[in-house]
Design an enzyme around this catalytic site. Structure first.
Site, mmCIF file in Angstrom:
data_model
loop_
_atom_site.group_PDB
_atom_site.id
_atom_site.type_symbol
_atom_site.label_atom_id
_atom_site.label_comp_id
_atom_site.label_asym_id
_atom_site.label_seq_id
_atom_site.Cartn_x
_atom_site.Cartn_y
_atom_site.Cartn_z
ATOM 1 N N ASN A 1 0.837 -1.200 0.000
ATOM 2 C CA ASN A 1 0.000 0.000 0.000
ATOM 3 C C ASN A 1 0.875 1.255 0.000
ATOM 4 O O ASN A 1 1.965 1.289 0.593
ATOM 5 C CB ASN A 1 -1.042 -0.009 1.113
ATOM 6 N N GLU B 1 0.321 5.233 0.653
ATOM 7 C CA GLU B 1 -0.609 6.253 1.124
ATOM 8 C C GLU B 1 -0.161 7.640 0.675
ATOM 9 O O GLU B 1 0.881 7.803 0.023
ATOM 10 C CB GLU B 1 -0.737 6.131 2.644
ATOM 11 N N CYS C 1 -4.107 0.718 -2.484
ATOM 12 C CA CYS C 1 -3.983 -0.563 -1.772
ATOM 13 C C CYS C 1 -2.905 -1.431 -2.418
ATOM 14 O O CYS C 1 -2.583 -1.289 -3.606
ATOM 15 C CB CYS C 1 -5.299 -1.322 -1.818
ATOM 16 N N GLU D 1 -2.997 -4.563 -3.311
ATOM 17 C CA GLU D 1 -3.472 -5.401 -4.427
ATOM 18 C C GLU D 1 -3.555 -4.579 -5.708
ATOM 19 O O GLU D 1 -3.200 -5.057 -6.799
ATOM 20 C CB GLU D 1 -4.858 -5.975 -4.117
ATOM 21 N N CYS E 1 -10.180 -5.144 -0.173
ATOM 22 C CA CYS E 1 -11.303 -4.198 -0.097
ATOM 23 C C CYS E 1 -12.128 -4.296 -1.385
ATOM 24 O O CYS E 1 -11.719 -4.917 -2.372
ATOM 25 C CB CYS E 1 -10.780 -2.777 0.113
ATOM 26 N N CYS F 1 -10.406 -3.165 -4.618
ATOM 27 C CA CYS F 1 -9.381 -4.113 -5.066
ATOM 28 C C CYS F 1 -9.998 -5.360 -5.687
ATOM 29 O O CYS F 1 -9.452 -5.928 -6.628
ATOM 30 C CB CYS F 1 -8.464 -4.495 -3.903
HETATM 31 N N1 THU Z 1 -5.355 -1.683 2.368
HETATM 32 C C1 THU Z 1 -4.771 -2.441 1.410
HETATM 33 O O1 THU Z 1 -3.641 -2.162 0.976
HETATM 34 N N2 THU Z 1 -5.459 -3.498 0.930
HETATM 35 C C2 THU Z 1 -6.693 -3.878 1.371
HETATM 36 O O2 THU Z 1 -7.299 -4.769 0.786
HETATM 37 C C3 THU Z 1 -7.286 -3.230 2.541
HETATM 38 C C4 THU Z 1 -6.674 -1.923 2.916
HETATM 39 C C5 THU Z 1 -4.624 -0.514 2.880
HETATM 40 C C6 THU Z 1 -5.223 0.812 2.510
HETATM 41 C C7 THU Z 1 -4.665 1.698 3.599
HETATM 42 O O3 THU Z 1 -3.375 2.138 3.202
HETATM 43 C C8 THU Z 1 -4.522 0.796 4.794
HETATM 44 O O4 THU Z 1 -4.599 -0.538 4.297
HETATM 45 C C9 THU Z 1 -5.578 0.978 5.855
HETATM 46 O O5 THU Z 1 -6.853 0.936 5.303
#
Ligand code: THU
Length: 140
Positions: free
Chosen positions: A46, A48, A57, A59, A93, A96
């Site tokens: 991920n 940010e 994310c 994925e 999520c 994704c």
């Molecule tokens: N996140 C992912 O990278 N993949 C997911 O499937 C769920 C959430 C990340 C997004 C964000 O940077 C952090 O997790 C918290 O939500």
């Protein structure tokens, strides 16, 4: 289906990717590893942003890397791990799931998703995570 060794290798690749996560705002590092039918593995973490809603994310980053390398299908499995996912296995999520569905649909595969926590692996087909998916076929 993956044997135990293949599963462990994919999960290890996802954990290694999570080490590169840029998650200073959520402090929730995530890694993903995608396995293709020729054995190729691509990972993502991920990423940010100070504008919080722009977070990418793990994925989605992995799918972008794969498609950026010319992949258009052949996705057979993926592992998703969260360094803070202690109890419940982390699941992709909703966004994704849709992003993963694109590369799955292009190659008519239904990838196995390994949702990982510290002590558990939940194995679920992408089609079960995203039933009745909207995909490229709808636009044809
Ligand atoms: N996140 C992912 O990278 N993949 C997911 O499937 C769920 C959430 C990340 C997004 C964000 O940077 C952090 O997790 C918290 O939500």
């Amino acid at each position: 289906m993956l044997d135990h060794e293949q599963e462990q290798a994919l999960i290890a690749a996802a954990y290694a990717a999570a080490e590169n996560a840029y998650a200073p705002y959520s402090d929730y590092p995530v890694g993903a590893a995608l396995l293709f039918d020729d054995g190729w593995v691509v990972t993502g973490c991920n990423v940010e942003n100070a504008s919080y809603g722009l977070a990418l994310c793990a994925e989605t980053v992995a799918v972008a890397k794969a498609m950026g390398e010319g992949r258009r299908g052949g996705l057979v499995a993926l592992a998703v791990v969260g360094l803070k996912a202690d109890s419940a296995p982390i699941t992709p999520c909703g966004r994704c799931r849709q992003v993963l569905n694109e590369v799955a649909a292009l190659g008519a595969t239904d990838p196995l998703v390994l949702c990982v926590s510290k002590d558990d692996v939940r194995r679920v087909a992408l089609s079960a995570l995203l039933p009745h998916a909207f995909g490229p076929g709808h636009l044809a």
